[in-house]
Design a protein around this motif. Sequence first.
Motif, short mmCIF file in Angstrom:
data_model
loop_
_atom_site.label_atom_id
_atom_site.label_comp_id
_atom_site.label_asym_id
_atom_site.label_seq_id
_atom_site.Cartn_x
_atom_site.Cartn_y
_atom_site.Cartn_z
N ASN A 52 50.86 19.70 57.30
CA ASN A 52 52.15 19.78 57.97
C ASN A 52 53.47 19.17 58.29
O ASN A 52 54.58 19.60 58.44
CB ASN A 52 51.91 21.12 59.46
CG ASN A 52 51.23 22.53 58.89
OD1 ASN A 52 51.21 22.96 57.78
ND2 ASN A 52 50.40 22.54 59.49
N LYS A 53 53.59 18.29 58.48
CA LYS A 53 53.98 16.90 59.07
C LYS A 53 54.72 16.28 57.64
O LYS A 53 54.93 16.29 56.37
CB LYS A 53 53.47 16.16 59.68
CG LYS A 53 54.42 15.16 60.60
CD LYS A 53 53.63 14.06 61.38
CE LYS A 53 53.99 13.50 61.95
NZ LYS A 53 53.72 12.63 63.33
N PHE A 75 44.23 5.36 49.05
CA PHE A 75 43.52 6.48 50.37
C PHE A 75 43.40 5.55 51.11
O PHE A 75 42.74 4.30 51.93
CB PHE A 75 42.24 7.15 49.74
CG PHE A 75 42.95 7.76 49.11
CD1 PHE A 75 43.37 9.46 48.81
CD2 PHE A 75 42.49 7.92 47.66
CE1 PHE A 75 42.91 9.97 47.49
CE2 PHE A 75 42.26 7.86 46.38
CZ PHE A 75 43.36 9.35 46.61
N VAL A 76 43.53 6.05 53.11
CA VAL A 76 43.46 5.90 53.56
C VAL A 76 42.39 6.17 55.24
O VAL A 76 42.88 7.74 54.56
CB VAL A 76 44.60 5.14 54.81
CG1 VAL A 76 44.55 4.92 56.70
CG2 VAL A 76 45.33 4.30 54.26
N GLU A 77 41.18 6.52 55.76
CA GLU A 77 40.56 6.69 56.75
C GLU A 77 40.79 6.75 57.51
O GLU A 77 41.47 6.04 58.28
CB GLU A 77 38.85 5.98 56.05
CG GLU A 77 38.45 6.95 57.23
CD GLU A 77 36.58 6.52 57.04
OE1 GLU A 77 35.49 7.34 57.83
OE2 GLU A 77 36.15 4.94 56.57
N TRP A 137 40.35 10.72 54.48
CA TRP A 137 40.89 10.27 53.74
C TRP A 137 42.32 11.36 53.54
O TRP A 137 42.05 11.84 52.99
CB TRP A 137 40.39 10.09 52.50
CG TRP A 137 38.57 9.69 52.59
CD1 TRP A 137 37.58 10.10 52.93
CD2 TRP A 137 38.40 8.24 52.82
NE1 TRP A 137 36.50 9.42 52.90
CE2 TRP A 137 37.05 8.24 53.43
CE3 TRP A 137 39.40 6.73 53.04
CZ2 TRP A 137 36.52 6.78 53.32
CZ3 TRP A 137 38.98 5.31 53.06
CH2 TRP A 137 37.85 5.24 53.26
N MET A 138 42.99 10.48 54.13
CA MET A 138 44.44 10.85 53.70
C MET A 138 45.40 9.79 53.32
O MET A 138 44.92 8.97 51.79
CB MET A 138 44.73 10.31 55.50
CG MET A 138 46.53 10.72 54.97
SD MET A 138 47.86 10.14 56.36
CE MET A 138 48.36 8.35 55.49
N VAL A 186 51.04 12.76 49.67
CA VAL A 186 51.41 11.74 50.81
C VAL A 186 51.14 11.99 52.07
O VAL A 186 52.20 12.80 52.18
CB VAL A 186 52.42 10.62 50.81
CG1 VAL A 186 52.18 9.56 52.10
CG2 VAL A 186 52.30 9.13 49.68
N GLY A 187 50.01 11.94 52.67
CA GLY A 187 49.66 12.49 54.16
C GLY A 187 49.17 13.80 54.48
O GLY A 187 48.70 14.15 54.89
N ASP A 188 48.70 13.76 52.88
CA ASP A 188 47.79 15.55 52.99
C ASP A 188 45.99 14.52 53.17
O ASP A 188 45.65 13.41 52.66
CB ASP A 188 47.59 16.20 51.48
CG ASP A 188 49.04 16.62 51.47
OD1 ASP A 188 49.91 17.69 52.58
OD2 ASP A 188 49.44 17.37 50.21
N VAL A 189 44.61 15.52 53.50
CA VAL A 189 43.85 14.49 53.50
C VAL A 189 42.32 15.13 53.21
O VAL A 189 42.65 16.96 51.98
CB VAL A 189 43.96 15.31 55.41
CG1 VAL A 189 42.16 14.81 55.48
CG2 VAL A 189 44.93 14.53 56.09
#
Length: 112
Positions: free
Chosen positions: A12-13, A105-107, A98-99, A87-90
């Motif tokens: 949501n951000k 992707f970044v854990e 994982w974002m 970007v920012g979703d998971v």
Amino acid sequence: MPNYIINIYLNNKLFSDDKYTFALNAGQIPVILFKELALVAKLHLKDVEEEHILDAAYYSTQTREKDWYKHPKVELLAAGDQRSTSVGDVFELHGHYWMIAPLGFVEIYPQK
């Protein structure tokens, strides 16, 4: 090959601000709160090697010719139209989060 179930969370951000981009570029893990995430769907994938599963999930959650959430491999959990992931979703797979980052992707470890 096994079947995978990936939980799809839309964030949501807004992630286009400079502060967020700077933190990712610095190699820091962004702080994401569970209240910022909305679980919208479960994605059922098979015939994908596990090392490519996040890429396959991203590709599968992009609206191209038809809405991604109307595909038979998607179990929609939220009412209404859903946007493509960005970007920012998971993605949640095997209890790990994982974002989607600008590249790859970044854990992450969402906080309550």
